[in-house]
Design a protein around this motif. Sequence first.
Motif, short mmCIF file in Angstrom:
data_model
loop_
_atom_site.label_atom_id
_atom_site.label_comp_id
_atom_site.label_asym_id
_atom_site.label_seq_id
_atom_site.Cartn_x
_atom_site.Cartn_y
_atom_site.Cartn_z
N ARG A 106 4.53 7.34 6.69
CA ARG A 106 4.29 8.78 6.80
C ARG A 106 3.92 9.11 8.25
N VAL A 107 4.14 10.38 8.60
CA VAL A 107 3.82 10.86 9.94
C VAL A 107 2.94 12.09 9.82
N GLN A 108 2.16 12.36 10.86
CA GLN A 108 1.35 13.57 10.84
C GLN A 108 2.21 14.73 11.29
N SER A 153 -2.65 9.22 5.03
CA SER A 153 -2.66 8.36 6.21
C SER A 153 -1.29 8.40 6.87
N TYR A 154 -1.26 8.04 8.12
CA TYR A 154 -0.03 8.12 8.89
C TYR A 154 -0.09 7.08 10.00
N ARG A 155 1.00 6.96 10.73
CA ARG A 155 1.09 5.98 11.82
C ARG A 155 0.01 6.17 12.84
N THR A 188 0.65 15.45 6.31
CA THR A 188 1.41 14.21 6.49
C THR A 188 2.70 14.38 5.71
#
Length: 130
Positions: A38-40, A128-130, A72
């Motif tokens: 996942r990414v923000q 959560s994300y990278r 996210t």
Amino acid sequence: MKILMAGCAALLMLAGCASPGTAPALQVPVTGKINPTRVQVTPPKAAIQAAKASLLTAIDAQGVEFDTLFGTAANAAGDDLAVCGFARRDEQQGALYFAHYNGELLLWDEAAPHGTSTENQFLAMICSYR
């Protein structure tokens, strides 16, 4: 038998020493770098309002203030969006950890340490994300 009774007595003494009415220490969920898929992203205003409205229908809205909510997603285009954030009531900083995902509200289960309930694991995964 004497050992068993001594153990029970020791447990009862320890239980009696706890001060009644004292809230347990707040456990903060782990965020960031748990789910590298996942990414923000920046959630649209409508998604932020939906997340806030969802939380405020689940809890007493009096005195609740929101920290900056974040999103996210499965990709930078915002697919599979989750709106996550903390809210606080009065002096309790970050006491409510929540996410609005697919039209549903997920609240952090503070009675269970992080990772021991399905809700906590899912919150950690989507927020959560990278």
